[in-house]
Write a protein that holds these residues in place. Structure first.
Motif, PDB file in Angstrom:
ATOM      1  N   ASP A 170       5.510   1.438   1.283  1.00  0.00           N
ATOM      2  CA  ASP A 170       6.198   1.694   2.494  1.00  0.00           C
ATOM      3  C   ASP A 170       7.663   1.693   1.928  1.00  0.00           C
ATOM      4  N   ALA A 171       8.409   0.765   1.376  1.00  0.00           N
ATOM      5  CA  ALA A 171       9.645   0.752   1.042  1.00  0.00           C
ATOM      6  C   ALA A 171      10.041   1.873   0.112  1.00  0.00           C
ATOM      7  N   LEU A 221      18.356  -5.883   7.883  1.00  0.00           N
ATOM      8  CA  LEU A 221      17.509  -6.090   6.549  1.00  0.00           C
ATOM      9  C   LEU A 221      17.506  -5.000   5.657  1.00  0.00           C
ATOM     10  N   HIS A 222      17.561  -5.263   4.300  1.00  0.00           N
ATOM     11  CA  HIS A 222      17.370  -3.995   3.179  1.00  0.00           C
ATOM     12  C   HIS A 222      16.193  -3.623   3.579  1.00  0.00           C
ATOM     13  N   PRO A 223      15.788  -2.049   3.437  1.00  0.00           N
ATOM     14  CA  PRO A 223      14.678  -1.455   3.538  1.00  0.00           C
ATOM     15  C   PRO A 223      13.373  -2.277   2.882  1.00  0.00           C
ATOM     16  N   GLY A 251      -2.193 -15.067  -2.161  1.00  0.00           N
ATOM     17  CA  GLY A 251      -3.247 -14.029  -2.133  1.00  0.00           C
ATOM     18  C   GLY A 251      -2.722 -12.910  -1.386  1.00  0.00           C
ATOM     19  N   SER A 252      -1.445 -12.599  -1.033  1.00  0.00           N
ATOM     20  CA  SER A 252      -0.911 -11.322  -0.163  1.00  0.00           C
ATOM     21  C   SER A 252      -0.878 -10.135  -0.796  1.00  0.00           C
ATOM     22  N   TYR A 253      -1.495 -10.039  -1.996  1.00  0.00           N
ATOM     23  CA  TYR A 253      -1.353  -8.973  -3.002  1.00  0.00           C
ATOM     24  C   TYR A 253      -1.300  -7.443  -2.444  1.00  0.00           C
ATOM     25  N   THR A 254      -2.378  -7.328  -1.320  1.00  0.00           N
ATOM     26  CA  THR A 254      -2.683  -5.972  -0.747  1.00  0.00           C
ATOM     27  C   THR A 254      -1.556  -5.699   0.000  1.00  0.00           C
ATOM     28  N   ASN A 255      -0.957  -6.567   0.748  1.00  0.00           N
ATOM     29  CA  ASN A 255      -0.012  -6.096   1.956  1.00  0.00           C
ATOM     30  C   ASN A 255       1.233  -6.188   0.913  1.00  0.00           C
ATOM     31  N   PHE A 271       8.675  -5.536   4.106  1.00  0.00           N
ATOM     32  CA  PHE A 271       7.749  -6.638   3.807  1.00  0.00           C
ATOM     33  C   PHE A 271       7.345  -7.320   5.271  1.00  0.00           C
ATOM     34  N   VAL A 272       8.431  -7.261   6.079  1.00  0.00           N
ATOM     35  CA  VAL A 272       8.328  -7.685   7.348  1.00  0.00           C
ATOM     36  C   VAL A 272       7.145  -6.958   8.247  1.00  0.00           C
ATOM     37  N   ASP A 273       7.356  -5.657   8.221  1.00  0.00           N
ATOM     38  CA  ASP A 273       6.557  -4.723   8.959  1.00  0.00           C
ATOM     39  C   ASP A 273       5.061  -4.633   8.264  1.00  0.00           C
TER      40      ASP A 273
END
Ligand code: FES
Ligand code: FES
Length: 168
Positions: free
Chosen positions: A148-149, A84-86, A137-141, A91-93
């Motif tokens: 992180d990226a 995966l691209h960083p 509404g996943s804005y915080t994550n 996003f996964v992590d």
């Protein structure tokens, strides 16, 4: 219907499209880039985001008849499942999604933000992502993931410095 030439993720092809068809349909049908997703269809939500010469654009607002000669990147052109691209990995992590419908658009916009400003702050990232909406509404994550990226993308430069700087 006319022939238009598009370069998508490095692949250049001539494809047939109706002049008034949106680029979303052309990309999905002719290039199988199914991560380009239409939701609002009027340029508000960002789920159809593609990079045109590195800049985020809403593909639902680009008519096929005006797209001839464009060079585009979609999320399919980033990483692979095995590598995966960083930004994708962040996003996964960081669980930067729930249903993930909006995710490709966020990832591409994040790529453009970090290319322009590798040290973007949380506030600057939030402003840069203002055109992408997440119904879950996943804005915080999502913000956590892009920060992180940014760190991951800066890391090679830091590694390089540490090998070139004399030991103290
Ligand atoms: S589908 Fe294009 S911006 Fe919403
Ligand atoms: S994760 Fe569902 S719309 Fe964003």
């Amino acid at each position: 219907v006319r022939l238009i030439e598009l370069t998508v993720n490095g692949l250049t092809r001539q494809v047939a499209a109706a002049e008034t068809e949106s680029l979303v349909g052309v990309l999905r049908r002719e290039f199988h880039t199914l991560a380009v997703r239409e939701a609002c269809g009027i340029g508000i939500c960002g789920s159809c985001t593609v990079l045109v010469d590195g800049e985020p654009r809403s593909a639902c607002l680009i008519l096929a008849g005006l797209a001839d000669g464009l060079t585009l990147e979609t999320v399919e052109g980033l990483g692979t499942i095995e590598d995966l691209h960083p930004i994708q990995q962040a996003f996964v992590d960081r669980s930067g999604f729930q249903c993930s419908y909006c995710t490709p658009g966020f990832i591409l916009t994040a790529k453009a933000i970090l290319a322009a400003n590798p040290n973007a702050t949380r506030e600057e990232i939030r402003d840069g992502l203002a055109g992408n909406l997440c119904r879950c509404g996943s804005y915080t994550n999502i913000l956590d993931a892009v920060l992180d990226a940014a760190e991951r993308l800066r890391a090679p430069a830091a590694d390089e410095r540490s090998t070139t700087e004399p030991a103290t």
